[in-house]
Write a protein that holds these residues in place. Structure first.
Motif, mmCIF file in Angstrom:
data_model
loop_
_atom_site.group_PDB
_atom_site.id
_atom_site.type_symbol
_atom_site.label_atom_id
_atom_site.label_comp_id
_atom_site.label_asym_id
_atom_site.label_seq_id
_atom_site.Cartn_x
_atom_site.Cartn_y
_atom_site.Cartn_z
ATOM 1 N N SER A 116 0.256 2.054 9.078
ATOM 2 C CA SER A 116 -0.414 3.208 8.491
ATOM 3 C C SER A 116 0.584 4.341 8.366
ATOM 4 N N TYR A 117 0.281 5.321 7.528
ATOM 5 C CA TYR A 117 1.234 6.408 7.314
ATOM 6 C C TYR A 117 0.557 7.611 6.682
ATOM 7 N N SER A 164 -1.988 6.370 4.031
ATOM 8 C CA SER A 164 -2.626 5.059 4.014
ATOM 9 C C SER A 164 -4.114 5.185 4.309
ATOM 10 N N GLY A 191 -4.736 0.376 1.758
ATOM 11 C CA GLY A 191 -4.457 1.041 0.491
ATOM 12 C C GLY A 191 -3.925 2.432 0.767
ATOM 13 N N PHE A 192 -3.812 3.231 -0.280
ATOM 14 C CA PHE A 192 -3.365 4.613 -0.079
ATOM 15 C C PHE A 192 -4.127 5.528 -1.017
ATOM 16 N N PHE A 218 0.802 -1.229 0.000
ATOM 17 C CA PHE A 218 0.000 0.000 0.000
ATOM 18 C C PHE A 218 0.829 1.268 0.000
ATOM 19 N N TYR A 254 -7.823 2.458 4.873
ATOM 20 C CA TYR A 254 -8.307 1.089 4.970
ATOM 21 C C TYR A 254 -9.661 1.038 4.290
#
Lengths: 254, 254
Positions: free
Chosen positions: B183-184, A188, A200-201, A142, A190
């Motif tokens: 996450s980011y 990111s 995902g992103f 992602f 979800y």
């Protein structure tokens, strides 16, 4: 021929609702004749994509159709004069009144012309406006990754136009070697599909190509195709929708 | 012992000025005795870091010192009662009045205790609050990458505490295999150093460790060290400053 139909609707949800894509897919399949819906369900590479874009109090429900035989079926539903609203029984806002329809078309001929033009720019902005993800060896990836992006687009292109999912590895390697992400802003997400959440992103990247004109043209064609075909997984359920933009010399932030 | 000195100053610049870090380094080196400044210039791995954080009308000029012999020299400058302001002649705002000084200390003993505790959490938030970048085979890498982050921290740790820059590859591989970015939210930046712009990124990532307690403890220690030592390249010129935060079960967004 590929077709994009955008239904612009009033949106009173006031916040991004990632579930709209999945609900909209359910609604659309329900409107199609049974045998068409069943065939779509069973096809491994879906010849259509769905995405939902929310901004400024509007929700855009976007369908692209990548195969001629499906275009008439989808037109019958989405462009019918009788269709005034989309009803999503599971979502918070149930009824989305259609205010405007936008139709765009991309032909194989347009794509060839893209390829044979002599002055394709070599810098692109790509916006991943819905959650985008790739599956690599069974794991979700992602982050934006040029190899995965190109590979996905090349595979989709071959499935749609050549009826095979072969990817030319030499060409892919060449593209990866001769292009570079020069700036980005991503995060990111979800994406909810039924009871699971797919990492995902979303966000934007800028890509520069320092290959020759032929390679730049090919890239241009691939990205243009991508704005219809989507990129990565679950593009028929609201994921992987991209928009691309050529960045000409002298553009601000170019 | 490692020491962090934060000089909180009024900031009227009203926007992020990436050049403050480089100017502040110039100012600090100028205040130190000549022989100290020269020795710092010549050392390959710098035993100090500099960063500048701007928020809410304040600019925080942050210096960490990683080696005992340098602490006294820096204290003499930054903790002197006579020091009321920082003067950066090249920046837009020339004079930064010091409103508050904050001093923090991290000892090797603290770090060992981190390592030997029995209940280190296994999830961390990492904020890269100044532009962060890595150099790999002569090329800048400006995405958050766990292997590059750990490798940088392990190398710095060994330089500071063991006087060598050896990195235990087995341990590094184990860390990479047993941790994951979950996450980011990151974006690219171009950090100005003299006349060039170094591609980097800022933002936050969340990391989850699914190794055993010993590995989680080691990771905890490494990140705590990192909040003093910085990560990646040019940490003495304002880049690679990180803050870490343990995320306990039940925390919001945890």
């Amino acid at each position: 021929m590929m077709k994009k139909i955008i239904l612009r609707c009033e949106d009173s949800t006031n916040k991004r609702d990632n579930k709209l894509g999945v609900y909209f897919q359910g609604w659309l399949l329900h409107q199609l004749p049974n045998e068409v819906a069943t065939a779509l369900h069973e096809s491994i590479i879906k010849p259509y994509t769905i995405s939902v874009k929310q901004k400024n109090g509007m929700a855009e429900f976007i369908v692209t159709v990548l195969k001629d035989d499906l275009i008439q079926e989808v037109d019958n539903v989405l462009l019918s004069d009788g269709l005034n609203a989309i009803y999503l029984t599971s979502s918070k806002q149930k009824e989305f009144m259609i205010k405007e329809r936008v139709v765009k078309v991309l032909t194989e001929k347009d794509l060839s012309q893209t390829f044979y033009q002599v002055d394709a720019v070599k810098k692109y902005g790509l916006e991943f406006y819905t959650s985008t993800s790739f599956k690599v060896d069974g794991e979700y990836h992602f982050f934006p990754d040029l190899r995965l992006i190109y590979q996905s687009l090349m595979r989709k292109y071959n499935v749609i136009f050549e009826n095979n999912n072969h990817v030319d590895q030499d060409l892919l390697n060449e593209l990866v070697a001769k292009t570079k992400i020069v700036s980005y802003r991503v995060q990111s997400t979800y994406y909810p599909i039924h009871k699971s959440f797919i990492p995902g992103f979303t966000g934007t990247i800028k890509v520069s190509c320092f290959g020759n004109q032929t390679l730049a043209n090919y890239l241009n064609m691939l990205l243009r195709f991508g704005s219809y075909a989507g990129v990565g997984i679950k593009t028929s359920m609201g994921m992987g929708a991209i928009e691309y933009q050529e960045i000409k010399k002298g553009d601000r932030h170019g």
